[in-house]
Design an enzyme around this catalytic site. Sequence first.
Site, PDB file in Angstrom:
ATOM      1  N   ASP A 184      67.308  25.437  41.634  1.00 11.70           N
ATOM      2  CA  ASP A 184      68.227  24.999  42.690  1.00 11.70           C
ATOM      3  C   ASP A 184      69.362  26.006  42.881  1.00 11.70           C
ATOM      4  OD1 ASP A 184      69.157  23.336  44.660  1.00 11.70           O
ATOM      5  OD2 ASP A 184      69.978  21.821  43.309  1.00 11.70           O
TER       6      ASP A 184
ATOM      7  N   ASN B 119      61.939  17.887  51.000  1.00 14.09           N
ATOM      8  CA  ASN B 119      62.461  19.121  51.614  1.00 14.09           C
ATOM      9  C   ASN B 119      62.003  19.321  53.068  1.00 14.09           C
ATOM     10  OD1 ASN B 119      62.392  20.956  48.462  1.00 14.09           O
ATOM     11  ND2 ASN B 119      64.149  20.044  49.494  1.00 14.09           N
TER      12      ASN B 119
HETATM   13  C1  IPE Z   1      65.186  19.962  44.384  1.00 11.84           C
HETATM   14  O1  IPE Z   1      66.285  20.569  44.966  1.00 11.84           O
HETATM   15  C2  IPE Z   1      63.913  20.511  44.977  1.00 11.84           C
HETATM   16  C3  IPE Z   1      63.570  21.884  44.614  1.00 11.84           C
HETATM   17  C4  IPE Z   1      64.231  22.664  43.807  1.00 11.84           C
HETATM   18  C5  IPE Z   1      62.350  22.374  45.211  1.00 11.84           C
HETATM   19  P1  IPE Z   1      67.032  19.953  46.232  1.00 11.84           P
HETATM   20  O2  IPE Z   1      68.111  20.907  46.575  1.00 11.84           O
HETATM   21  O3  IPE Z   1      66.051  19.622  47.291  1.00 11.84           O
HETATM   22  O4  IPE Z   1      67.627  18.585  45.657  1.00 11.84           O
HETATM   23  P2  IPE Z   1      68.854  17.694  46.143  1.00 11.84           P
HETATM   24  O5  IPE Z   1      68.647  17.430  47.598  1.00 11.84           O
HETATM   25  O6  IPE Z   1      70.092  18.492  45.901  1.00 11.84           O
HETATM   26  O7  IPE Z   1      68.807  16.481  45.280  1.00 11.84           O
HETATM   27  C1  IPE Z   2      66.480  25.456  45.966  1.00  8.57           C
HETATM   28  O1  IPE Z   2      67.626  25.908  46.592  1.00  8.57           O
HETATM   29  C2  IPE Z   2      65.230  25.769  46.732  1.00  8.57           C
HETATM   30  C3  IPE Z   2      64.591  24.604  47.361  1.00  8.57           C
HETATM   31  C4  IPE Z   2      65.005  23.378  47.353  1.00  8.57           C
HETATM   32  C5  IPE Z   2      63.343  24.849  48.033  1.00  8.57           C
HETATM   33  P1  IPE Z   2      68.366  25.077  47.722  1.00  8.57           P
HETATM   34  O2  IPE Z   2      67.835  25.502  49.037  1.00  8.57           O
HETATM   35  O3  IPE Z   2      68.300  23.626  47.457  1.00  8.57           O
HETATM   36  O4  IPE Z   2      69.851  25.605  47.544  1.00  8.57           O
HETATM   37  P2  IPE Z   2      71.178  24.780  47.672  1.00  8.57           P
HETATM   38  O5  IPE Z   2      71.054  23.597  46.782  1.00  8.57           O
HETATM   39  O6  IPE Z   2      71.308  24.404  49.107  1.00  8.57           O
HETATM   40  O7  IPE Z   2      72.238  25.736  47.222  1.00  8.57           O
HETATM   41 MG    MG Z   3      69.471  22.323  46.452  1.00 10.69          MG
END
Ligand code: IPE
Ligand code: IPE
Ligand code: MG
Length: 243
Positions: A23, A71
């Site tokens: 993340d 997502n």
């Molecule tokens: C979890 O991260 C999913 C992945 C890393 C693929 P998210 O960024 O989607 O999770 P939330 O929305 O902060 O809980």
């Molecule tokens: C994790 O990074 C990747 C996926 C969830 C696919 P994020 O895209 O969630 O990054 P933040 O949480 O917005 O920083």
């Molecule tokens: Mg995230």
Amino acid sequence: MPLFKKSNIKSENLPAHIAIIMDGNGRWAKKRGLSRNAGHQEGARTIRKIVESAYNIGIKYITLFAFSSENWSRPKEEVDELMRLCLDYLKNAEKETSDKDIRVRVIGNREGLSLEIREQIQKIEKRTENKKKMTMVIALNYGGRQDILQAASKLADDVAKGILKQEEITEEEFAKRLYTYDIPDPDLLIRTSGELRISNFLIWQCSYTEFYFSNVLWPDIKEKHLKEAIADYQKRSRRFGGL
Ligand code: IPE
Ligand code: IPE
Ligand code: MG
């Protein structure tokens, strides 16, 4: 006892299975005035490095949360880029792992994925099925609740067909129908970027997993952070409800 150079990891008591919620790509990019997609591109480069590190350390299974069933709610151009990066990763995975003994497995709901991605998944799983040293599991369009639901549905179907009796439903029979049927439960779950939640990841499989949270954003993660997480894991006492 043997120690890894420049780290305090012991070669015994390694977690057999490490799962990672990667993340923080978006925040990494924002801090630099870049697009979120640039953050995902850097995140993909980090995957390559961390898989290599885990392999060299001797980790048997590594599961990477690449795209959750939730997502899809992101803007289309971000979803498109994430799918493009996943496809690119799957296409190159064989070449990149060809000098290594790595089996690739993908978990998640394939129905939501493009035909091209589904074909690549089949190809890479087939081509690496006899590799032994490490299994890399990619969670793609994965949701823990959806995993449990599809397992429950298979179980109901098997009972209806007489393959299994209702009184034969056990945790083992249930687990055999999860996407992770051939993968042991994670010993260690790492989440980067400072968020303290599971976000519908391996909710059945993590019932006794050790959690490790890091404030470092995924694109900034280095081998030393992985080693710190493993060293922390090795200090813990796992009791599984016992004494
Ligand atoms: C979890 O991260 C999913 C992945 C890393 C693929 P998210 O960024 O989607 O999770 P939330 O929305 O902060 O809980
Ligand atoms: C994790 O990074 C990747 C996926 C969830 C696919 P994020 O895209 O969630 O990054 P933040 O949480 O917005 O920083
Ligand atoms: Mg995230």
